[in-house]
Design an enzyme around this catalytic site. Sequence first.
Site, PDB file in Angstrom:
ATOM      1  N   ASP A  82      14.483  70.110 -14.541  1.00 22.75           N
ATOM      2  CA  ASP A  82      15.545  69.233 -14.051  1.00 22.75           C
ATOM      3  C   ASP A  82      16.271  68.607 -15.250  1.00 22.75           C
ATOM      4  O   ASP A  82      15.628  68.028 -16.130  1.00 22.75           O
ATOM      5  CB  ASP A  82      14.884  68.146 -13.183  1.00 22.75           C
ATOM      6  CG  ASP A  82      15.874  67.318 -12.412  1.00 22.75           C
ATOM      7  OD1 ASP A  82      16.969  67.813 -12.108  1.00 22.75           O
ATOM      8  OD2 ASP A  82      15.526  66.156 -12.073  1.00 22.75           O
ATOM      9  N   GLU A 134      25.922  72.089 -14.362  1.00 27.28           N
ATOM     10  CA  GLU A 134      26.586  70.988 -13.661  1.00 27.28           C
ATOM     11  C   GLU A 134      28.017  70.806 -14.152  1.00 27.28           C
ATOM     12  O   GLU A 134      28.297  70.872 -15.343  1.00 27.28           O
ATOM     13  CB  GLU A 134      25.797  69.685 -13.868  1.00 27.28           C
ATOM     14  CG  GLU A 134      26.432  68.484 -13.157  1.00 27.28           C
ATOM     15  CD  GLU A 134      25.502  67.275 -13.055  1.00 27.28           C
ATOM     16  OE1 GLU A 134      24.277  67.471 -12.921  1.00 27.28           O
ATOM     17  OE2 GLU A 134      26.002  66.150 -13.115  1.00 27.28           O
ATOM     18  N   HIS A 178      22.055  58.976  -9.122  1.00 22.47           N
ATOM     19  CA  HIS A 178      20.594  58.870  -9.236  1.00 22.47           C
ATOM     20  C   HIS A 178      20.121  57.449  -8.925  1.00 22.47           C
ATOM     21  O   HIS A 178      20.862  56.490  -9.127  1.00 22.47           O
ATOM     22  CB  HIS A 178      20.152  59.255 -10.649  1.00 22.47           C
ATOM     23  CG  HIS A 178      20.358  60.710 -10.946  1.00 22.47           C
ATOM     24  ND1 HIS A 178      21.198  61.170 -11.925  1.00 22.47           N
ATOM     25  CD2 HIS A 178      19.824  61.817 -10.364  1.00 22.47           C
ATOM     26  CE1 HIS A 178      21.179  62.498 -11.945  1.00 22.47           C
ATOM     27  NE2 HIS A 178      20.353  62.914 -11.004  1.00 22.47           N
ATOM     28  N   HIS A 209      22.606  66.582  -6.555  1.00 24.35           N
ATOM     29  CA  HIS A 209      21.666  65.655  -7.198  1.00 24.35           C
ATOM     30  C   HIS A 209      21.796  64.289  -6.537  1.00 24.35           C
ATOM     31  O   HIS A 209      22.694  64.055  -5.731  1.00 24.35           O
ATOM     32  CB  HIS A 209      21.998  65.542  -8.694  1.00 24.35           C
ATOM     33  CG  HIS A 209      21.508  66.707  -9.482  1.00 24.35           C
ATOM     34  ND1 HIS A 209      20.503  66.593 -10.412  1.00 24.35           N
ATOM     35  CD2 HIS A 209      21.862  68.010  -9.452  1.00 24.35           C
ATOM     36  CE1 HIS A 209      20.269  67.788 -10.935  1.00 24.35           C
ATOM     37  NE2 HIS A 209      21.077  68.669 -10.369  1.00 24.35           N
ATOM     38  N   ILE A 253      15.498  65.352  -4.753  1.00 19.62           N
ATOM     39  CA  ILE A 253      14.897  64.106  -4.265  1.00 19.62           C
ATOM     40  C   ILE A 253      13.801  63.645  -5.222  1.00 19.62           C
ATOM     41  O   ILE A 253      12.806  64.352  -5.439  1.00 19.62           O
ATOM     42  CB  ILE A 253      14.300  64.336  -2.854  1.00 19.62           C
ATOM     43  CG1 ILE A 253      15.429  64.696  -1.870  1.00 19.62           C
ATOM     44  CG2 ILE A 253      13.537  63.102  -2.371  1.00 19.62           C
ATOM     45  CD1 ILE A 253      14.977  65.429  -0.641  1.00 19.62           C
ATOM     46  N   ASP A 254      13.985  62.507  -5.795  1.00 17.80           N
ATOM     47  CA  ASP A 254      12.976  61.894  -6.651  1.00 17.80           C
ATOM     48  C   ASP A 254      12.707  60.456  -6.206  1.00 17.80           C
ATOM     49  O   ASP A 254      11.563  60.065  -5.927  1.00 17.80           O
ATOM     50  CB  ASP A 254      13.450  61.921  -8.121  1.00 17.80           C
ATOM     51  CG  ASP A 254      12.362  61.464  -9.085  1.00 17.80           C
ATOM     52  OD1 ASP A 254      11.261  61.112  -8.625  1.00 17.80           O
ATOM     53  OD2 ASP A 254      12.602  61.459 -10.303  1.00 17.80           O
TER      54      ASP A 254
HETATM   55  P1  13P Z   1      17.448  60.660  -6.546  1.00 16.35           P
HETATM   56  O1  13P Z   1      17.387  59.597  -7.585  1.00 16.35           O
HETATM   57  O2  13P Z   1      18.490  60.340  -5.518  1.00 16.35           O
HETATM   58  O3  13P Z   1      16.134  60.940  -5.927  1.00 16.35           O
HETATM   59  O4  13P Z   1      17.951  62.011  -7.264  1.00 16.35           O
HETATM   60  C1  13P Z   1      17.032  62.829  -7.943  1.00 16.35           C
HETATM   61  C2  13P Z   1      17.702  63.872  -8.761  1.00 16.35           C
HETATM   62  O5  13P Z   1      18.874  64.143  -8.665  1.00 16.35           O
HETATM   63  C3  13P Z   1      16.866  64.598  -9.720  1.00 16.35           C
HETATM   64  O6  13P Z   1      17.590  65.479 -10.502  1.00 16.35           O
HETATM   65  O1  G3H Z   2      17.558  62.888 -12.245  1.00 18.18           O
HETATM   66  C1  G3H Z   2      16.595  62.294 -12.692  1.00 18.18           C
HETATM   67  C2  G3H Z   2      15.271  62.403 -12.025  1.00 18.18           C
HETATM   68  O2  G3H Z   2      15.127  61.424 -11.036  1.00 18.18           O
HETATM   69  C3  G3H Z   2      14.181  62.379 -13.050  1.00 18.18           C
HETATM   70  O3  G3H Z   2      13.999  61.102 -13.539  1.00 18.18           O
HETATM   71  O4  G3H Z   2      14.114  61.380 -16.008  1.00 18.18           O
HETATM   72  O5  G3H Z   2      12.994  59.375 -14.951  1.00 18.18           O
HETATM   73  O6  G3H Z   2      11.931  61.641 -14.840  1.00 18.18           O
HETATM   74  P1  G3H Z   2      13.212  60.870 -14.939  1.00 18.18           P
HETATM   75 ZN    ZN Z   3      19.562  64.806 -10.954  1.00 19.82          ZN
END
Ligand code: 13P
Ligand code: G3H
Ligand code: ZN
Length: 307
Positions: A82, A134, A178, A209, A253-254
Amino acid sequence: MPLTTSTQMFKKAYKGGYAVGAFNVNNMETIQGIVEAGEECKSPLILQVSKGAREYANMTYLKKLVEAAVLTTTVPICLHLDHGDTFELCKACVDDGFTSVMIDASKLPFEENIKLSKRVADYAHERGVVVEAELGKLAGIEEHVSNKYGSFTDPSEVEEFVTKTGVDSLAIAIGTSHGAYKFKGEAQLRFDILEEIEKRIPGFPIVLHGSSSVPKEFVDMINNYGGNVAGAQGVPESMLRKAASMSVCKINIDTDIRLAMTAEIRKHFSEHPEHFDPRQYLKPAREAVKQMVKHKIINVLGSDDKA
Ligand code: 13P
Ligand code: G3H
Ligand code: ZN
Protein backbone atom coordinates in the site's frame (compact mmCIF):
# COMPACT_ATOMS: atom_id res chain seq x y z
CA MET A 1 -4.51 -21.84 -2.67
CA PRO A 2 -1.24 -19.87 -3.17
CA LEU A 3 -1.21 -16.06 -3.10
CA THR A 4 -2.86 -14.71 -6.24
CA THR A 5 -2.66 -11.42 -8.13
CA SER A 6 -5.74 -9.23 -8.31
CA THR A 7 -6.14 -9.64 -12.10
CA GLN A 8 -8.91 -12.23 -12.00
CA MET A 9 -10.44 -10.68 -8.88
CA PHE A 10 -10.86 -7.33 -10.66
CA LYS A 11 -12.15 -8.86 -13.91
CA LYS A 12 -14.88 -10.67 -12.00
CA ALA A 13 -15.61 -7.67 -9.77
CA TYR A 14 -15.95 -5.27 -12.70
CA LYS A 15 -18.35 -7.60 -14.49
CA GLY A 16 -20.25 -8.48 -11.35
CA GLY A 17 -20.71 -4.92 -10.06
CA TYR A 18 -18.94 -5.46 -6.74
CA ALA A 19 -15.57 -4.56 -5.21
CA VAL A 20 -12.87 -6.49 -3.39
CA GLY A 21 -11.93 -5.19 0.05
CA ALA A 22 -8.29 -4.25 0.55
CA PHE A 23 -7.63 -4.41 4.26
CA ASN A 24 -4.50 -3.02 5.92
CA VAL A 25 -2.68 -5.48 8.16
CA ASN A 26 -0.11 -4.91 10.90
CA ASN A 27 -0.41 -7.87 13.27
CA MET A 28 -1.65 -11.41 13.75
CA GLU A 29 -5.07 -10.62 15.23
CA THR A 30 -5.97 -8.29 12.39
CA ILE A 31 -4.95 -10.83 9.75
CA GLN A 32 -6.88 -13.60 11.50
CA GLY A 33 -10.03 -11.49 11.89
CA ILE A 34 -10.04 -10.47 8.22
CA VAL A 35 -9.23 -13.91 6.88
CA GLU A 36 -11.83 -15.67 9.04
CA ALA A 37 -14.42 -13.19 7.73
CA GLY A 38 -13.34 -13.80 4.13
CA GLU A 39 -13.50 -17.56 4.63
CA GLU A 40 -16.97 -17.51 6.19
CA CYS A 41 -18.28 -15.22 3.44
CA LYS A 42 -16.39 -17.01 0.64
CA SER A 43 -14.96 -13.69 -0.45
CA PRO A 44 -11.68 -12.90 -2.23
CA LEU A 45 -9.39 -10.72 -0.12
CA ILE A 46 -6.59 -8.24 -0.58
CA LEU A 47 -4.29 -7.92 2.43
CA GLN A 48 -2.24 -4.76 2.14
CA VAL A 49 0.91 -3.72 3.93
CA SER A 50 2.01 -0.09 4.21
CA LYS A 51 5.58 1.13 4.61
CA GLY A 52 4.67 1.86 8.24
CA ALA A 53 3.35 -1.68 8.73
CA ARG A 54 6.58 -3.12 7.32
CA GLU A 55 8.57 -1.04 9.77
CA TYR A 56 6.28 -1.84 12.72
CA ALA A 57 5.95 -5.58 12.35
CA ASN A 58 9.09 -6.54 10.41
CA MET A 59 8.36 -7.86 6.94
CA THR A 60 9.49 -11.39 7.74
CA TYR A 61 6.85 -11.67 10.47
CA LEU A 62 4.13 -10.23 8.24
CA LYS A 63 5.05 -12.49 5.32
CA LYS A 64 4.95 -15.58 7.54
CA LEU A 65 1.59 -14.53 9.02
CA VAL A 66 0.15 -14.06 5.54
CA GLU A 67 1.60 -17.44 4.50
CA ALA A 68 -0.16 -18.97 7.52
CA ALA A 69 -3.39 -17.27 6.46
CA VAL A 70 -3.06 -18.71 2.97
CA LEU A 71 -2.53 -22.20 4.39
CA THR A 72 -5.59 -22.02 6.61
CA THR A 73 -8.11 -20.63 4.14
CA THR A 74 -9.66 -21.57 0.80
CA VAL A 75 -10.34 -18.08 -0.55
CA PRO A 76 -7.97 -16.25 -2.94
CA ILE A 77 -5.68 -13.80 -1.19
CA CYS A 78 -3.61 -11.07 -2.86
CA LEU A 79 -0.69 -9.56 -0.91
CA HIS A 80 -0.34 -5.90 -1.83
CA LEU A 81 2.05 -3.06 -0.99
CA ASP A 82 0.00 0.00 0.00
CA HIS A 83 1.36 3.44 -0.98
CA GLY A 84 4.85 2.44 -2.10
CA ASP A 85 6.61 5.77 -2.55
CA THR A 86 9.85 4.73 -4.27
CA PHE A 87 10.99 2.29 -6.94
CA GLU A 88 13.26 0.65 -4.37
CA LEU A 89 10.42 -0.09 -1.94
CA CYS A 90 8.23 -1.51 -4.72
CA LYS A 91 11.14 -3.60 -6.00
CA ALA A 92 11.83 -4.94 -2.50
CA CYS A 93 8.20 -6.08 -2.19
CA VAL A 94 8.15 -7.65 -5.67
CA ASP A 95 11.37 -9.50 -4.79
CA ASP A 96 9.83 -10.49 -1.46
CA GLY A 97 6.86 -12.34 -3.00
CA PHE A 98 4.12 -9.71 -2.97
CA THR A 99 1.63 -10.34 -5.78
CA SER A 100 0.70 -6.66 -6.17
CA VAL A 101 2.32 -3.30 -5.43
CA MET A 102 1.14 0.27 -5.44
CA ILE A 103 3.45 3.00 -6.63
CA ASP A 104 2.04 6.22 -5.26
CA ALA A 105 3.76 8.98 -7.19
CA SER A 106 0.66 11.17 -7.08
CA LYS A 107 2.58 13.98 -5.40
CA LEU A 108 4.85 14.28 -8.45
CA PRO A 109 4.07 16.26 -11.59
CA PHE A 110 2.13 14.28 -14.26
CA GLU A 111 5.13 13.36 -16.45
CA GLU A 112 7.24 12.28 -13.47
CA ASN A 113 4.34 10.25 -12.06
CA ILE A 114 4.13 8.47 -15.44
CA LYS A 115 7.87 7.83 -15.53
CA LEU A 116 8.10 6.34 -12.04
CA SER A 117 4.86 4.34 -12.34
CA LYS A 118 6.04 2.88 -15.67
CA ARG A 119 9.42 1.94 -14.20
CA VAL A 120 7.67 0.03 -11.39
CA ALA A 121 5.16 -1.56 -13.82
CA ASP A 122 7.95 -2.76 -16.12
CA TYR A 123 9.89 -4.33 -13.25
CA ALA A 124 6.82 -5.90 -11.62
CA HIS A 125 5.27 -7.24 -14.83
CA GLU A 126 8.44 -9.09 -15.78
CA ARG A 127 8.01 -10.96 -12.50
CA GLY A 128 4.25 -11.60 -12.72
CA VAL A 129 3.31 -8.92 -10.20
CA VAL A 130 0.51 -6.39 -10.83
CA VAL A 131 0.70 -2.65 -10.20
CA GLU A 132 -1.63 0.06 -8.94
CA ALA A 133 -0.79 3.73 -9.47
CA GLU A 134 -2.50 6.94 -8.41
CA LEU A 135 -3.58 10.06 -10.25
CA GLY A 136 -5.01 13.02 -8.36
CA LYS A 137 -4.61 13.76 -4.67
CA LEU A 138 -6.86 12.62 -1.87
CA ALA A 139 -8.72 15.41 -0.08
CA GLY A 140 -6.83 17.17 2.64
CA ILE A 141 -3.39 16.62 1.14
CA GLU A 142 -3.13 19.01 -1.78
CA GLU A 143 -3.18 22.75 -1.07
CA HIS A 144 -2.82 24.29 -4.48
CA VAL A 145 -5.46 23.97 -7.15
CA SER A 146 -4.01 23.33 -10.57
CA ASN A 147 -7.08 22.93 -12.82
CA LYS A 148 -10.86 22.87 -12.76
CA TYR A 149 -10.85 19.55 -10.94
CA GLY A 150 -8.70 20.99 -8.15
CA SER A 151 -6.89 18.15 -6.46
CA PHE A 152 -9.40 15.58 -7.76
CA THR A 153 -8.40 13.30 -10.63
CA ASP A 154 -8.68 15.06 -13.97
CA PRO A 155 -10.53 12.63 -16.28
CA SER A 156 -8.81 14.06 -19.37
CA GLU A 157 -5.47 12.67 -18.07
CA VAL A 158 -6.42 9.08 -17.24
CA GLU A 159 -6.21 7.52 -20.69
CA GLU A 160 -2.74 8.86 -21.39
CA PHE A 161 -1.66 7.87 -17.87
CA VAL A 162 -2.74 4.23 -18.02
CA THR A 163 -1.55 3.80 -21.61
CA LYS A 164 1.89 5.24 -21.02
CA THR A 165 2.50 3.54 -17.65
CA GLY A 166 0.95 0.14 -18.42
CA VAL A 167 -0.35 -0.12 -14.84
CA ASP A 168 -3.12 -2.57 -14.01
CA SER A 169 -5.39 -0.43 -11.83
CA LEU A 170 -5.78 3.24 -11.02
CA ALA A 171 -6.43 4.93 -7.68
CA ILE A 172 -8.39 8.14 -8.12
CA ALA A 173 -9.35 11.12 -5.98
CA ILE A 174 -13.07 11.92 -5.91
CA GLY A 175 -13.42 13.24 -2.37
CA THR A 176 -12.34 10.42 -0.06
CA SER A 177 -9.44 10.90 2.35
CA HIS A 178 -7.44 8.81 4.79
CA GLY A 179 -8.24 8.61 8.49
CA ALA A 180 -11.28 9.10 10.71
CA TYR A 181 -12.14 12.72 9.86
CA LYS A 182 -13.13 12.70 6.22
CA PHE A 183 -15.81 15.36 5.96
CA LYS A 184 -16.53 18.48 7.97
CA GLY A 185 -20.11 18.88 6.74
CA GLU A 186 -22.18 16.54 4.64
CA ALA A 187 -20.31 13.68 2.97
CA GLN A 188 -19.95 14.16 -0.77
CA LEU A 189 -18.18 12.19 -3.49
CA ARG A 190 -17.68 13.35 -7.09
CA PHE A 191 -19.48 10.54 -8.89
CA ASP A 192 -19.55 12.77 -11.97
CA ILE A 193 -15.74 12.47 -12.16
CA LEU A 194 -15.93 8.69 -11.73
CA GLU A 195 -18.47 8.49 -14.57
CA GLU A 196 -16.29 10.63 -16.81
CA ILE A 197 -13.27 8.41 -16.04
CA GLU A 198 -15.28 5.29 -16.91
CA LYS A 199 -16.09 6.75 -20.31
CA ARG A 200 -12.40 7.42 -21.00
CA ILE A 201 -11.07 4.02 -19.85
CA PRO A 202 -14.00 1.58 -20.00
CA GLY A 203 -13.35 -1.76 -18.30
CA PHE A 204 -10.32 -0.46 -16.39
CA PRO A 205 -10.29 -1.27 -12.64
CA ILE A 206 -10.53 1.78 -10.40
CA VAL A 207 -9.35 1.89 -6.77
CA LEU A 208 -10.81 3.97 -3.96
CA HIS A 209 -8.52 4.85 -1.07
CA GLY A 210 -9.71 6.43 2.15
CA SER A 211 -12.88 4.36 2.11
CA SER A 212 -13.56 3.58 5.73
CA SER A 213 -17.10 4.42 6.77
CA VAL A 214 -16.15 5.20 10.40
CA PRO A 215 -19.18 3.42 11.90
CA LYS A 216 -20.99 5.48 14.53
CA GLU A 217 -21.18 2.39 16.73
CA PHE A 218 -17.36 2.32 17.14
CA VAL A 219 -17.02 6.09 17.45
CA ASP A 220 -19.63 6.12 20.25
CA MET A 221 -18.02 3.16 21.99
CA ILE A 222 -14.59 4.81 21.95
CA ASN A 223 -16.00 8.10 23.22
CA ASN A 224 -18.11 6.38 25.87
CA TYR A 225 -15.21 4.36 27.22
CA GLY A 226 -12.75 7.18 27.80
CA GLY A 227 -11.53 7.96 24.29
CA ASN A 228 -11.98 11.06 22.22
CA VAL A 229 -12.67 10.80 18.51
CA ALA A 230 -15.32 13.49 18.49
CA GLY A 231 -16.39 14.61 15.03
CA ALA A 232 -15.11 11.48 13.28
CA GLN A 233 -16.98 10.88 10.01
CA GLY A 234 -16.46 8.44 7.16
CA VAL A 235 -17.79 7.63 3.70
CA PRO A 236 -21.44 6.55 3.91
CA GLU A 237 -21.90 2.88 3.09
CA SER A 238 -24.46 3.70 0.39
CA MET A 239 -21.82 5.70 -1.52
CA LEU A 240 -19.31 2.87 -1.30
CA ARG A 241 -21.96 0.45 -2.51
CA LYS A 242 -22.67 2.71 -5.46
CA ALA A 243 -18.95 3.01 -6.29
CA ALA A 244 -18.60 -0.79 -6.08
CA SER A 245 -21.46 -1.23 -8.54
CA MET A 246 -19.57 1.03 -10.97
CA SER A 247 -15.92 0.65 -12.04
CA VAL A 248 -14.45 0.65 -8.53
CA CYS A 249 -13.00 -2.85 -8.05
CA LYS A 250 -10.84 -2.27 -4.94
CA ILE A 251 -11.94 -0.44 -1.80
CA ASN A 252 -9.27 0.35 0.82
CA ILE A 253 -10.12 0.02 4.49
CA ASP A 254 -7.77 0.63 7.38
CA THR A 255 -9.33 3.13 9.79
CA ASP A 256 -12.42 0.96 10.43
CA ILE A 257 -10.17 -1.90 11.55
CA ARG A 258 -8.36 0.43 13.94
CA LEU A 259 -11.65 1.76 15.30
CA ALA A 260 -13.19 -1.69 15.76
CA MET A 261 -10.18 -2.98 17.71
CA THR A 262 -9.80 0.13 19.82
CA ALA A 263 -13.51 0.33 20.67
CA GLU A 264 -13.55 -3.29 21.80
CA ILE A 265 -10.34 -2.99 23.83
CA ARG A 266 -11.49 0.21 25.54
CA LYS A 267 -14.79 -1.45 26.45
CA HIS A 268 -12.99 -4.54 27.70
CA PHE A 269 -10.61 -2.58 29.94
CA SER A 270 -13.46 -0.55 31.32
CA GLU A 271 -15.53 -3.64 32.14
CA HIS A 272 -12.59 -5.78 33.32
CA PRO A 273 -10.05 -3.52 35.03
CA GLU A 274 -8.51 -6.61 36.63
CA HIS A 275 -7.51 -8.17 33.26
CA PHE A 276 -3.92 -8.02 32.13
CA ASP A 277 -3.50 -11.08 29.90
CA PRO A 278 -3.41 -9.65 26.34
CA ARG A 279 -5.38 -12.66 25.10
CA GLN A 280 -8.31 -11.53 27.23
CA TYR A 281 -8.73 -8.29 25.28
CA LEU A 282 -7.20 -9.24 21.92
CA LYS A 283 -9.65 -12.11 21.48
CA PRO A 284 -12.75 -9.84 21.48
CA ALA A 285 -10.81 -7.26 19.45
CA ARG A 286 -10.10 -9.89 16.79
CA GLU A 287 -13.76 -10.92 16.82
CA ALA A 288 -14.80 -7.26 16.35
CA VAL A 289 -12.56 -7.00 13.29
CA LYS A 290 -14.06 -10.21 11.91
CA GLN A 291 -17.67 -9.07 12.37
CA MET A 292 -16.91 -5.65 10.90
CA VAL A 293 -15.24 -7.18 7.83
CA LYS A 294 -18.14 -9.65 7.35
CA HIS A 295 -20.56 -6.75 7.42
CA LYS A 296 -18.48 -4.89 4.79
CA ILE A 297 -18.19 -7.91 2.52
CA ILE A 298 -21.91 -8.65 2.58
CA ASN A 299 -23.50 -5.21 2.83
CA VAL A 300 -21.01 -2.81 1.27
CA LEU A 301 -18.57 -4.53 -1.09
CA GLY A 302 -20.89 -7.27 -2.32
CA SER A 303 -17.96 -9.71 -2.62
CA ASP A 304 -19.58 -12.57 -0.67
CA ASP A 305 -19.73 -15.89 -2.52
CA LYS A 306 -17.34 -14.54 -5.18
CA ALA A 307 -14.22 -16.48 -4.11
P1 13P B 1 -9.05 4.65 5.47
O1 13P B 1 -8.21 5.55 6.31
O2 13P B 1 -10.32 5.34 5.06
O3 13P B 1 -9.31 3.34 6.10
O4 13P B 1 -8.24 4.38 4.10
C1 13P B 1 -7.26 3.39 4.05
C2 13P B 1 -6.44 3.46 2.81
O5 13P B 1 -6.75 4.13 1.85
C3 13P B 1 -5.22 2.66 2.77
O6 13P B 1 -4.48 2.86 1.62
O1 G3H C 1 -3.22 4.91 3.61
C1 G3H C 1 -2.68 4.69 4.68
C2 G3H C 1 -3.01 3.47 5.45
O2 G3H C 1 -4.10 3.70 6.31
C3 G3H C 1 -1.79 2.96 6.15
O3 G3H C 1 -1.50 3.75 7.24
O4 G3H C 1 0.90 4.34 6.92
O5 G3H C 1 -0.20 4.47 9.19
O6 G3H C 1 0.30 2.25 8.14
P1 G3H C 1 -0.02 3.70 7.91
ZN1 ZN D 1 -4.59 4.85 0.87
